[in-house]
Design a protein around this motif. Structure first.
Motif, short mmCIF file in Angstrom:
data_model
loop_
_atom_site.label_atom_id
_atom_site.label_comp_id
_atom_site.label_asym_id
_atom_site.label_seq_id
_atom_site.Cartn_x
_atom_site.Cartn_y
_atom_site.Cartn_z
N ARG A 55 0.84 -1.20 0.00
CA ARG A 55 0.00 0.00 0.00
C ARG A 55 0.87 1.24 0.00
O ARG A 55 1.81 1.35 0.79
CB ARG A 55 -0.90 0.00 1.24
CG ARG A 55 -1.78 1.23 1.27
CD ARG A 55 -2.68 1.23 2.47
NE ARG A 55 -1.94 1.54 3.67
CZ ARG A 55 -2.46 1.46 4.88
NH1 ARG A 55 -3.71 1.06 5.04
NH2 ARG A 55 -1.75 1.76 5.94
N ASP A 93 -0.06 6.32 3.49
CA ASP A 93 -1.44 6.54 3.93
C ASP A 93 -1.62 7.61 5.02
O ASP A 93 -2.54 8.42 4.94
CB ASP A 93 -2.02 5.20 4.40
CG ASP A 93 -3.46 5.29 4.88
OD1 ASP A 93 -4.24 6.04 4.26
OD2 ASP A 93 -3.81 4.63 5.86
N ARG A 144 -4.61 12.86 4.03
CA ARG A 144 -4.00 11.53 4.16
C ARG A 144 -4.47 10.66 3.01
O ARG A 144 -5.27 11.10 2.19
CB ARG A 144 -4.38 10.89 5.51
CG ARG A 144 -5.86 10.73 5.71
CD ARG A 144 -6.18 9.83 6.90
NE ARG A 144 -5.90 8.43 6.61
CZ ARG A 144 -6.62 7.40 7.10
NH1 ARG A 144 -7.67 7.63 7.87
NH2 ARG A 144 -6.32 6.17 6.80
N MET A 172 -8.03 0.24 -1.73
CA MET A 172 -8.72 -0.13 -0.51
C MET A 172 -10.14 0.42 -0.61
O MET A 172 -10.37 1.46 -1.20
CB MET A 172 -8.03 0.48 0.70
CG MET A 172 -6.61 0.00 0.84
SD MET A 172 -5.91 0.42 2.42
CE MET A 172 -6.81 -0.65 3.51
N GLU A 214 -12.44 1.73 2.00
CA GLU A 214 -12.48 2.05 3.43
C GLU A 214 -13.27 3.33 3.71
O GLU A 214 -13.19 3.88 4.79
CB GLU A 214 -11.07 2.10 4.03
CG GLU A 214 -10.07 2.89 3.25
CD GLU A 214 -8.63 2.79 3.80
OE1 GLU A 214 -8.43 2.29 4.91
OE2 GLU A 214 -7.72 3.24 3.10
N ASP A 227 -10.84 1.63 8.92
CA ASP A 227 -11.36 2.95 8.55
C ASP A 227 -12.82 2.89 8.13
O ASP A 227 -13.59 3.81 8.39
CB ASP A 227 -10.51 3.55 7.41
CG ASP A 227 -9.30 4.28 7.97
OD1 ASP A 227 -9.49 5.09 8.89
OD2 ASP A 227 -8.18 4.02 7.50
N ARG A 283 -11.59 5.67 15.62
CA ARG A 283 -10.98 4.41 16.06
C ARG A 283 -9.99 4.62 17.19
O ARG A 283 -9.68 3.70 17.94
CB ARG A 283 -10.34 3.67 14.87
CG ARG A 283 -9.29 4.47 14.13
CD ARG A 283 -9.02 3.89 12.76
NE ARG A 283 -7.88 2.98 12.77
CZ ARG A 283 -7.23 2.59 11.67
NH1 ARG A 283 -7.64 3.03 10.48
NH2 ARG A 283 -6.22 1.78 11.73
#
Ligand code: PEP
Ligand code: MG
Length: 887
Positions: free
Chosen positions: A630, A633, A678, A756, A758, A782, A792
């Motif tokens: 990935r 992020d 992000r 992803m 999310e 996420d 979270r």
């Protein structure tokens, strides 16, 4: 009218093993044992249905129940030929709890109920044993005062101790009938003094008091804690079992014991258990007297002197062994049994599926499948995937130095090191602060349960292999050494002594629950062996599972562990963690703090070779398997310098002054970074970052392909995508880097670019995102955060209350919120497949290692789950179970 009372024994069985929800485990199994002709004292069960009524009625008993109980009592009277409250030949009963799931030691029990000043004389006459009668009466008063009247039990124990000391005795059994009679008088005085009323003489009042106490104990603090730890719903309620007493304390031809049909610790096919001659059941469990072994072999192996039951009572032992076999064949599982021998006659008081360690669970399941008692599929379904965790962690290094303080019984296997604490509350507090603790107690009681859960290991000075500490520790998977008799523990002074040495609170201690050794200090550990039954069961599981299992791993070491545990690829390699390494952080900071693209590129040039090295090693370890990498992020400010020296270092590297740097750092501040700059938003605004990462991936992949011949399959993953266009832009950056590298190196490799899922928008627009993305990986951390609107990082402050009040059944960050987040996943999978039928679908949030969430992934038909390396075997087994359950 609802029926609440169900009889058993004497040729009658109103219920059976299928009625577990109604009769509780104990009640259903008593009825079942009676129905297959085993010797069960007659009795009846008041069903769990009544538990709710009891609370609704404010602790009152309706007449209808009283009538049914009268019928139940009449049943016991007719089978035994004794009458409840009859001064000439009294019937005595036990009153015990029994919920749907077993809760060892959590709920209340009253024995010898039905004794009063008159019936005690009758019992003395019919048993021709006055000592026995008075001992039973004093035990009854003591238990009733504790459990039903909730009086201070310390006063009763003290009176017993004084009675023994006065005569210079050490054992209860040395007290004569007259001594016990005097003690009864004293006990009655204590009841009257503390309770304000005389001890109840009416046997029916006694009975209803005890029934109320057992139903009441369902809501006791310790029962609530146990239910919370074991996911047992409060709504289930308990049943109450009322059963004719049989006596293990009628002299030397009487005994009481507990047994397992196989070794609950190692799983070996050998009867396993303990018994005490001339004793009542609670004496064994409470660990007051040290019990004797059941079998000759076990006694010899332990080097113990006192005769085993096999030797002391060969005939009854033979009957008992037959019963063990009957029960195992009938229930097709290892059984945990309580029995009593009354004047050479064997009685069965309980059977249930025995709690066992993960190691034993594996061995028993594999053995039973090989014996033909169960199928392989049943064997797979028998193992709680989370229990495997116990086996996947390190054990003591056999080569490490051990400073052995003492040795106790190997009550629950595994090794643990930690700092010593002497009470459960301190254990809980220290564990909450992140300290590994070993809980040391003279003996444990159900009140210690929260501390046992918080501790890494448990050590007790008293109690046998079936003591509370041992049973609970095995159930929880905590290493435990019990009955280390040479320890002298002063919990008040927070110190223990042994062989002239002292250990204080906070000192480091290691216990080995597999050998029983207790060692000073922390002893080095080694990785576990993943062979034998574990490997066999995993092979069986792999044969039936459909879901692939990958690992979330970002270092070569993690990848190696994951491969050993059977990972079939990497499902998430988070590249940001590589940025934090001390050798790179300055370059990363220079990149972030650069004010223009040129400045960023200078820093990225320095990062490129480092990233390439990371990816090369990972792709080498995972050769031939897919690896999802990935791109960057997290919000950039996570990498910012804090200290003056750090700013100075970056300033020198970048050739800018510190004040300019600080101003730039302040500009990067965000109010809500989780929803800020992000994920792919970094790539959209600074494409050169993703370009560098993509280049590092392809250079590494081509190098590895060249060297090893086994071409790696990189899957480049773009985080936090919400729209098709974002992915399109980012894919173009990645593809361009790939083409450039392939042209330079003169070699092409296969790769995928995907995203992803999310964010809820991404799930809803999965149809158009799939036009660009070649795979989806559900980032359920996420996705849960953004779907529920719950941070979270802050959820732990209030989610506990949410779970307690049933708003969410489980913490939604641990187990997928199937109704909400789950629906988004289903929508995304369906819409993604509509656009691109062969799209690869996986999950890489924490949920990928949670068995319930894995079952959901199977249902939706994802291609793989990805979990942390140590969870890979858990996920393999859970995936197999999910596939079997779907059939
Ligand atoms: C996720 O959000 O589920 C995920 C795997 O990414 P991260 O935890 O790194 O945000
Ligand atoms: Mg994420």
């Amino acid at each position: 009218m609802t029926q609440y009372v169900y009889r058993f024994g004497g040729g009658v069985s109103d219920g059976g093993k299928g009625d577990r929800n109604l009769l509780g485990g104990k009640g259903a199994n008593l009825a079942e044992m009676a129905s297959i002709g085993l010797p069960v004292p007659p009795g009846f069960t008041i069903s769990t249905d009544f538990c709710a009524v009891y609370y609704d009625e404010g602790g009152q008993f309706p007449q209808a129940l009283r009538d049914e109980v009268a019928t139940g009592l009449a049943h016991i009277e007719s089978v035994t030929g004794k009458t409840f409250g009859n001064p000439a030949d009294p019937l005595l009963v036990s009153v015990r709890s029994g919920a749907r799931a077993s809760m060892p030691g959590m709920m209340d029990t009253v024995l010898n109920l039905g004794l009063n000043d008159e019936t005690v004389e009758g019992l003395a006459n019919t048993s021709e044993d006055a000592r026995f009668a008075w001992d039973s009466y004093r035990r009854f008063i003591q238990m009733y005062a504790d459990v039903v009247l909730e009086l201070d039990h310390g006063a009763f124990e003290e009176a017993l101790e004084i009675a023994k000391e006065d005569q210079g005795f050490t054992l209860d059994t040395e007290l004569s009938a007259d001594d016990l009679k005097a003690l009864v008088a004293e006990y009655k005085g204590l009841v009257e003094k503390q309770w304000g009323k005389p001890f109840p003489q009416d046997v029916h009042d006694q009975l209803w008091g005890a029934v109320g106490a057992v139903f009441g104990s369902w809501q006791s603090e310790r029962a609530k804690v146990y239910r919370r730890l074991n996911d047992i719903p409060g709504g289930w309620g308990t049943a109450v079992n009322i059963q004719a007493m049989v006596f293990g304390n009628m002299g030397d031809t009487s005994a009481t014991g507990v047994a397992f049909t196989r070794d609950p610790s190692k799983g070996d096919r050998a009867y396993y258990g303990e018994f005490l001659i001339n004793a009542q059941g609670e004496d064994v469990v409470a660990g007051i007297r040290t019990p004797q072994y059941l079998t000759k072999t076990a006694r010899e192996d332990a080097g113990a002197k006192p005769a085993s039951m096999e030797e002391a009572m060969p005939e009854v032992y033979g009957q008992l062994a037959d019963v063990f076999d009957t029960l195992e064949n009938h229930y097709r599982d290892m059984q945990d049994i309580e029995f009593t021998v009354e004047k050479t006659k064997l009685w069965m008081l309980q059977t249930r599926s025995g709690k066992r360690t993960a190691k034993a669970a594996l061995k028993i399941a594999v053995d039973m499948a090989n014996e033909g008692l169960i199928t392989r599929e049943e064997a797979i379904l028998r193992i709680d995937p989370m229990a495997l965790d116990q086996l996947l962690h390190p054990t003591l290094d056999p080569k490490a130095h051990r400073d052995v303080l003492t040795k106790g019984l190997p009550a629950s296997p595994g090794a643990a090191s930690g700092s010593v604490v002497f009470d459960a509350d301190t254990a809980e507090k220290k564990a909450a602060d992140g300290v590994a603790v070993i809980l040391v107690r003279t003996e444990t009681s159900p009140e210690d349960i929260h501390g046992m859960h918080a501790a890494k290991g448990i050590l007790t000075a008293r109690g046998g292999m079936t003591s509370h500490a041992a049973v609970v520790a095995r159930g929880m998977g905590r290493p435990c050494v019990s009955g280390a008799g040479t320890l002298s523990i002063d919990a008040k002074a927070k110190i223990m002594r042994c062989g002239g040495r002292e250990v204080k609170e906070g000192d480091l201690l290691t216990i080995d629950g597999t050998t029983g050794e207790v060692m000073i200090g922390a002893v080095a550990t080694v990785q576990p062996e993943l062979s034998g039954d574990f490997a066999t069961l995993m092979v069986w599981a792999d044969e039936v599972r459909r879901l692939k299992v990958r690992a979330n791993a970002e270092t070569p070491e993690d990848c190696r562990v994951a491969r050993e545990f059977g990972a079939e690829g990497v499902g998430l390699c988070r590249t940001e963690h590589m940025f934090f390494e001390s050798s790179r952080i300055t370059n990363v900071r220079q990149m972030i703090l650069a004010t223009d693209e040129k400045g960023r590129r200078v820093a990225l040039e320095k990062l490129l070779p480092e990233q390439r090295k990371d990816f090369t090693e990972i792709l080498e370890v995972m050769a031939g398997l897919p690896v999802t990498i990935r791109l960057l992020d997290p919000p950039l400010h996570e990498f910012l310098p804090h200290e003056e020296a750090e700013f100075a270092e970056v300033a020198t590297a970048a050739g800018i002054d510190v004040d300019t740097l600080k101003r730039r750092a302040a500009e990067l501040h965000e109010f809500n970074p989780m929803l800020g700059h992000r994920g792919c938003r970094l790539g959209v605004t600074y494409p050169e970052i993703y370009e560098m990462q993509a280049r590092a991936i392809f250079e590494a992949a081509v190098d590895v392909a060249e060297k090893s011949g086994a071409a790696p399959i990189p899957e480049v993953m773009i985080p936090l995508v919400a729209t098709r266009r974002e992915l399109e832009l980012m894919k173009a950056v990645v593809d361009k880097a790939a083409q450039a590298v392939f042209a330079e190196k003169g070699r092409t490799i296969e790769y995928l670019v995907g995203t992803m899922i999310e964010l809820p928008r991404a799930a809803l627009r999965a149809g158009d995102i799939a036009e660009v993305g070649e795979f989806f990986s559900f980032g359920t951390n996420d996705l849960t955060q953004t779907t529920l609107g719950v941070s979270r990082d802050d959820a732990s402050r209030f989610l506990g209350a949410y779970v307690e009040q049933g708003i969410y059944a489980k913490d939604p960050f641990v187990s997928i919120d199937v109704e909400g987040v789950g629906e988004l996943i289903e929508i995304a999978a369906e819409r993604g497949r509509q656009t691109r039928p062969a799209i690869k679908l996986g999950i890489c949030g924490e949920h990928g290692g949670d068995p319930a969430s894995i079952a959901f992934c199977e249902k939706v038909g994802l291609d793989y789950v990805s979990a942390s390396p140590y969870r890979v075997p858990i996920a393999r087994l859970a995936a197999a179970q999910a596939a079997l359950s779907k059939k």
